[in-house]
Design an enzyme around this catalytic site. Structure first.
Site, PDB file in Angstrom:
ATOM      1  N   PRO A  94       4.887   5.177 -10.805  1.00  0.00           N
ATOM      2  CA  PRO A  94       4.418   4.044 -11.623  1.00  0.00           C
ATOM      3  C   PRO A  94       2.901   4.108 -11.837  1.00  0.00           C
ATOM      4  CG  PRO A  94       5.796   3.302  -9.802  1.00  0.00           C
ATOM      5  CD  PRO A  94       5.495   4.741  -9.562  1.00  0.00           C
ATOM      6  N   GLU A  95       2.506   4.028 -13.101  1.00  0.00           N
ATOM      7  CA  GLU A  95       1.085   3.985 -13.457  1.00  0.00           C
ATOM      8  C   GLU A  95       0.765   2.581 -13.952  1.00  0.00           C
ATOM      9  OE1 GLU A  95       0.012   7.378 -15.941  1.00  0.00           O
ATOM     10  OE2 GLU A  95       1.697   8.532 -15.180  1.00  0.00           O
TER      11      GLU A  95
END
Ligand SMILES: [Zn+2]
Length: 263
Positions: free
Chosen positions: A2-3
């Site tokens: 996840p960014e």
């Protein structure tokens, strides 16, 4: 992993469900997910507290609790936060459950790199906030002998960008990941600045990228994977110049780009 757009989406799906709720009970099934303090201390500091707000800094989710405690959550590779009805079964990779009475928050993590802490590392400005300016970016670029891929991934320079969005940002800007940051012209720096804002904003609007197992707090996938132009597209044709996209290793990471139109 996840960014920024994925963690922002998790925050937005989780906040309406848990802000204002009290943590009645915490079960930790894998002690190593609690960083810097013991499970006993972690439990003591969160149980009985009210959730006042959810925030995001870079790729971190911050849970503000009553009693001036803030829990930092880092999902790393495969961490998931899922909001479920009370009494939902623990799954194979569920490592912690937060009980709010009517609902539960389950932390699942297949790779076991994610976890909870009371500490937050020093990171650079939020790329979608006013503190991140073209002047700031130019200053950081001029001071760096690293390539652009490395600069975009450096959390101390810009918070929240990981491998997927770095590749998409460089394609949007028409810049090669191999370019040395200090060598960019004024115009190129501005193109990069605009691309950072544009790609991350689009990523949030599409609720993140689900290419492996990312889901938000309601177990819903994002849709930005449909808009990816270079990430994971090696061997396909470039949408801009119709030549073949390639994958190489830069800054220690698998990097996807068009060697023809990214200069
Ligand atoms: Zn191209």
């Amino acid at each position: 992993m996840p960014e920024l757009p994925e963690v922002e989406t998790i925050k937005r799906t989780l906040a309406p469900k848990i802000v204002g709720k009290t943590i009645y009970r915490v079960e930790v099934y894998l002690p190593k997910i609690i960083k810097n303090v013991s499970v006993a201390e972690f439990t003591r500091r969160v149980v009985g507290k009210e959730i006042l707000a959810l925030k995001r800094r870079g790729k971190y989710l911050l849970i503000d609790l009553s009693g001036k405690e803030t829990v930092t959550v880092h999902l790393r590779m495969t961490g998931k936060l899922l909001i479920l009805p009370n009494g939902s079964p623990k799954e194979k990779h569920t490592h912690a459950i937060f009980d709010f009475g009517d609902l539960e928050l389950h932390f699942n993590d297949i790779r076991q790199f994610g976890g909870f802490s009371f500490e937050m590392p020093e990171i650079g400005p939020e790329p979608l906030d006013d503190e991140f300016t073209l002047e700031y970016l130019k200053t950081k670029l001029k001071a760096s002998r690293k390539n652009l891929k490395a600069v975009l991934l450096d959390q101390k320079i810009i918070a929240g960008i990981g491998n997927i969005y770095a590749d998409e940002i460089l394609f949007e800007a028409g810049l090669s990941p191999k370019r040395i940051a200090a060598g960019l012209s004024e115009d190129e720096a501005e193109e990069l600045f605009k691309a950072i804002r544009k790609v991350l904003t689009l990523g949030i609007e599409h609720r993140g990228t689900s290419i492996r197992d990312y889901v938000d707090a309601e177990n819903q996938q994002g849709s930005f994977q449909r808009l990816l132009k270079v990430y994971g597209k090696n061997g396909s044709l470039c949408v801009r110049c119709n030549k073949v996209l390639i994958r190489e290793r830069h800054a220690g990471r698998s990097t996807h780009y068009c060697p023809h139109c990214q200069k």
